[in-house]
Design a protein around this motif. Sequence first.
Motif, PDB file in Angstrom:
ATOM      1  N   VAL A 134       0.866  -1.174   0.000  1.00 39.20           N
ATOM      2  CA  VAL A 134       0.000   0.000   0.000  1.00 39.20           C
ATOM      3  C   VAL A 134       0.903   1.224   0.000  1.00 39.20           C
ATOM      4  O   VAL A 134       1.753   1.375   0.886  1.00 39.20           O
ATOM      5  CB  VAL A 134      -0.931   0.015   1.233  1.00 39.20           C
ATOM      6  CG1 VAL A 134      -1.787   1.284   1.241  1.00 39.20           C
ATOM      7  CG2 VAL A 134      -1.809  -1.227   1.254  1.00 39.20           C
ATOM      8  N   LEU A 135       0.751   2.087  -0.984  1.00 37.79           N
ATOM      9  CA  LEU A 135       1.588   3.280  -1.074  1.00 37.79           C
ATOM     10  C   LEU A 135       1.030   4.334  -0.127  1.00 37.79           C
ATOM     11  O   LEU A 135      -0.013   4.938  -0.386  1.00 37.79           O
ATOM     12  CB  LEU A 135       1.621   3.784  -2.517  1.00 37.79           C
ATOM     13  CG  LEU A 135       2.072   2.751  -3.550  1.00 37.79           C
ATOM     14  CD1 LEU A 135       2.073   3.346  -4.949  1.00 37.79           C
ATOM     15  CD2 LEU A 135       3.439   2.181  -3.207  1.00 37.79           C
ATOM     16  N   SER A 136       1.748   4.543   0.968  1.00 37.65           N
ATOM     17  CA  SER A 136       1.212   5.393   2.031  1.00 37.65           C
ATOM     18  C   SER A 136       2.337   5.937   2.898  1.00 37.65           C
ATOM     19  O   SER A 136       3.388   5.301   3.040  1.00 37.65           O
ATOM     20  CB  SER A 136       0.234   4.585   2.899  1.00 37.65           C
ATOM     21  OG  SER A 136      -0.140   5.300   4.046  1.00 37.65           O
ATOM     22  N   ARG A 137       2.094   7.106   3.496  1.00 35.58           N
ATOM     23  CA  ARG A 137       3.030   7.673   4.463  1.00 35.58           C
ATOM     24  C   ARG A 137       2.883   7.032   5.838  1.00 35.58           C
ATOM     25  O   ARG A 137       3.742   7.230   6.710  1.00 35.58           O
ATOM     26  CB  ARG A 137       2.795   9.180   4.594  1.00 35.58           C
ATOM     27  CG  ARG A 137       3.071   9.964   3.321  1.00 35.58           C
ATOM     28  CD  ARG A 137       2.698  11.436   3.502  1.00 35.58           C
ATOM     29  NE  ARG A 137       2.941  12.194   2.281  1.00 35.58           N
ATOM     30  CZ  ARG A 137       4.077  12.821   2.004  1.00 35.58           C
ATOM     31  NH1 ARG A 137       5.070  12.791   2.877  1.00 35.58           N
ATOM     32  NH2 ARG A 137       4.226  13.484   0.877  1.00 35.58           N
ATOM     33  N   ALA A 138       1.818   6.265   6.032  1.00 38.30           N
ATOM     34  CA  ALA A 138       1.527   5.674   7.348  1.00 38.30           C
ATOM     35  C   ALA A 138       2.475   4.512   7.608  1.00 38.30           C
ATOM     36  O   ALA A 138       2.326   3.431   7.031  1.00 38.30           O
ATOM     37  CB  ALA A 138       0.071   5.210   7.399  1.00 38.30           C
ATOM     38  N   THR A 139       3.428   4.713   8.491  1.00 38.17           N
ATOM     39  CA  THR A 139       4.486   3.722   8.709  1.00 38.17           C
ATOM     40  C   THR A 139       4.034   2.514   9.519  1.00 38.17           C
ATOM     41  O   THR A 139       4.768   1.527   9.589  1.00 38.17           O
ATOM     42  CB  THR A 139       5.675   4.377   9.421  1.00 38.17           C
ATOM     43  OG1 THR A 139       5.233   4.913  10.668  1.00 38.17           O
ATOM     44  CG2 THR A 139       6.274   5.487   8.564  1.00 38.17           C
ATOM     45  N   LEU A 193       0.761   1.251   9.063  1.00 45.31           N
ATOM     46  CA  LEU A 193      -0.340   0.650   8.323  1.00 45.31           C
ATOM     47  C   LEU A 193       0.069  -0.718   7.794  1.00 45.31           C
ATOM     48  O   LEU A 193       1.181  -0.898   7.292  1.00 45.31           O
ATOM     49  CB  LEU A 193      -0.738   1.564   7.158  1.00 45.31           C
ATOM     50  CG  LEU A 193      -1.876   1.081   6.253  1.00 45.31           C
ATOM     51  CD1 LEU A 193      -3.201   1.095   7.013  1.00 45.31           C
ATOM     52  CD2 LEU A 193      -1.968   1.951   5.004  1.00 45.31           C
ATOM     53  N   SER A 199       1.890  -1.308   4.385  1.00 41.94           N
ATOM     54  CA  SER A 199       2.343  -0.018   3.882  1.00 41.94           C
ATOM     55  C   SER A 199       3.770  -0.142   3.341  1.00 41.94           C
ATOM     56  O   SER A 199       4.618  -0.806   3.943  1.00 41.94           O
ATOM     57  CB  SER A 199       2.299   1.036   4.980  1.00 41.94           C
ATOM     58  OG  SER A 199       2.948   2.223   4.577  1.00 41.94           O
ATOM     59  N   THR A 247       5.933   2.029   3.469  1.00 45.56           N
ATOM     60  CA  THR A 247       6.844   2.707   4.394  1.00 45.56           C
ATOM     61  C   THR A 247       6.911   2.009   5.744  1.00 45.56           C
ATOM     62  O   THR A 247       7.572   2.505   6.663  1.00 45.56           O
ATOM     63  CB  THR A 247       6.413   4.170   4.591  1.00 45.56           C
ATOM     64  OG1 THR A 247       5.049   4.221   5.031  1.00 45.56           O
ATOM     65  CG2 THR A 247       6.563   4.957   3.293  1.00 45.56           C
ATOM     66  N   THR A 307       6.945   5.348  -2.783  1.00 45.73           N
ATOM     67  CA  THR A 307       6.356   4.516  -1.732  1.00 45.73           C
ATOM     68  C   THR A 307       5.265   5.234  -0.943  1.00 45.73           C
ATOM     69  O   THR A 307       4.432   4.591  -0.310  1.00 45.73           O
ATOM     70  CB  THR A 307       7.445   4.059  -0.747  1.00 45.73           C
ATOM     71  OG1 THR A 307       8.175   5.205  -0.286  1.00 45.73           O
ATOM     72  CG2 THR A 307       8.398   3.087  -1.412  1.00 45.73           C
ATOM     73  N   GLN A 308       5.244   6.559  -0.999  1.00 46.20           N
ATOM     74  CA  GLN A 308       4.237   7.330  -0.264  1.00 46.20           C
ATOM     75  C   GLN A 308       3.029   7.676  -1.116  1.00 46.20           C
ATOM     76  O   GLN A 308       2.110   8.346  -0.665  1.00 46.20           O
ATOM     77  CB  GLN A 308       4.871   8.604   0.301  1.00 46.20           C
ATOM     78  CG  GLN A 308       5.996   8.320   1.288  1.00 46.20           C
ATOM     79  CD  GLN A 308       6.634   9.586   1.826  1.00 46.20           C
ATOM     80  OE1 GLN A 308       6.278  10.689   1.439  1.00 46.20           O
ATOM     81  NE2 GLN A 308       7.589   9.429   2.725  1.00 46.20           N
ATOM     82  N   GLY A 309       3.057   7.229  -2.391  1.00 49.61           N
ATOM     83  CA  GLY A 309       1.920   7.473  -3.272  1.00 49.61           C
ATOM     84  C   GLY A 309       2.011   8.742  -4.087  1.00 49.61           C
ATOM     85  O   GLY A 309       1.028   9.146  -4.720  1.00 49.61           O
TER      86      GLY A 309
END
Length: 576
Positions: A343-348, A350, A353, A355, A533-535
Amino acid sequence: MNRLYNVCVLLGLMLVSVACTENLLDQIPTTQLSAELFWKTTADATAAVNGVYEANRTTFDRDYYFDGAGEFVNTRGTSNNQGTFNPSGLGSNGNFGFLWGDCYRAINRANYVLGNIGTLRSTLKEPADLALMDRLVAETRFLRAINYFRLIDLWGDVPYFTKKLDGNAEAYGLARTPRAVVKDSILADLSFAATILPEVYAGDNLGRASRLAALAFSGKVNLFWASWMKNEGNSAEAQKHFAAAAADFKKIVDKNIPLFRNGEPGPSDNPNYWHLFQYFNEYDPEIIFSVQFGGPLLSQGEELSRDFGNRNTGFGQCWVAPTFRLANRYQLVSTGDFAPPLVLSRATTLLNSATNPKSYEGRDYRMRATMVWDGQKMVQLSTDGLTVLPDSLPFRFGNRDGVTALNYDGQTSGYMFRKWVRQTGGIGRSDGPQDIYLMRLPDVWLMYAEAVNEVNGGPTPELFTLLNRIRRRGNLPALNTAKFSTQAEFFKAIEQERIIELVGEGQRFFDIRRWKKAEEIWPAPSGQVLFDTQGTRIRDEFVNADLRAYQRYYIFQIPPAEIEVNAKITQNAPWL
């Protein structure tokens, strides 16, 4: 301008020559000499052939940039300011004339050398001297062959000649030779080389073209031709060359050459696969043919650490980096199947994720050997690359959380490479001794598996054995024979291993083209968007592309300067 037609310098000057020491090119080139003073001894002939190796190095020294024209690696530029290596940009700008010039530079040298060796050989009597001349001719024909192969792969029909040209007047009269004719000549050169060259070398001759290299490239030429013919609907020609490829590769397969460190994975935090791509292991039997580099203080160094490394590993610049698509291809060691997509997200924290460091646990060991993701550490080197610093640093994409982290320069993919990056001091970023591998044993096994799968209409037990040996180095379980029993499904297993095993070695772009998969990977009209990676969007790939954009991916533009000086050179249709 480095064009095909600038051949006159070869008529009166000695080729750049390099004496043979432990590594083929580990000497500074000598001063150029006139032909009247040169070509008197067997040592002169050896030095001149080394000059052909030097020219060949220029052709293939940065093949890894071609991975940026696939879907698994992002290139933000090049350290030598040549070309735009991304999927849609590659086919749109046509700025790869330098490769045309590089190939013909090597071919020109080869033809010059072959003519002079023939003359020198007629003056020799000792059997050892005559045998040496035969070997040098075979090496030179091998090098000429792989440069012509690169030319027909990228440009199709190309000017073909096998003798020293009498200046530009003769060169300007050359027309494009049908690629089928060039292909047959390439195979003839490689067949000759395979009958003359020794199977392996030792001592000062390490790194020279061998019988195994000639067989491997002969198989590759046959396989690529078969793939091209299959795409054109010529099934009879395709099957003929698939069978020929299988026969070439089988001669290597039957040698039972071991993989590096017997193919064992090694520790999960220090996999054997990483060590294979360090200069102290470049002569392992798994390596069938390489581009040679001399290393420090010889003005013959490679720039792998500059291109793959980061600012904290000897001041690298991250010109190339993995993408989340590559991360998604690393399978789980527990099941041998794919993990849930990232999942491309800033939530480390998640689940899954990109990240979240936990998202990468339990994967193919080759993943850690190849790439660096959030939370992974690397050894620091001083800016000059000469000193190993005491503290390792973690990677933090976006430099979050106020943590002092590895500096990835302008790279935006969210990952960095570990493969090819030196973690030892004493060597500058542009002065490395690492040979760049053009042919490795797993590549041979995978091409052999592809050819046999085509000829046989499906896999054989032998093919499962070979793929499982490659998977073993990633600590993956064996393939499920029932799941991959059909030709189509087994091809997917071959493609998967080619993606993971050969990433960063310049193979994916050429595979996509010979399999004609660009439209499948980046379908019209939507194409794909490459994200970090953060979308965050990095770039569009074939978005709203027309048919011509795809056509240009499959065949390069003939350099306009060649057409300007020779009316017989016609442009490839997608570039008209």
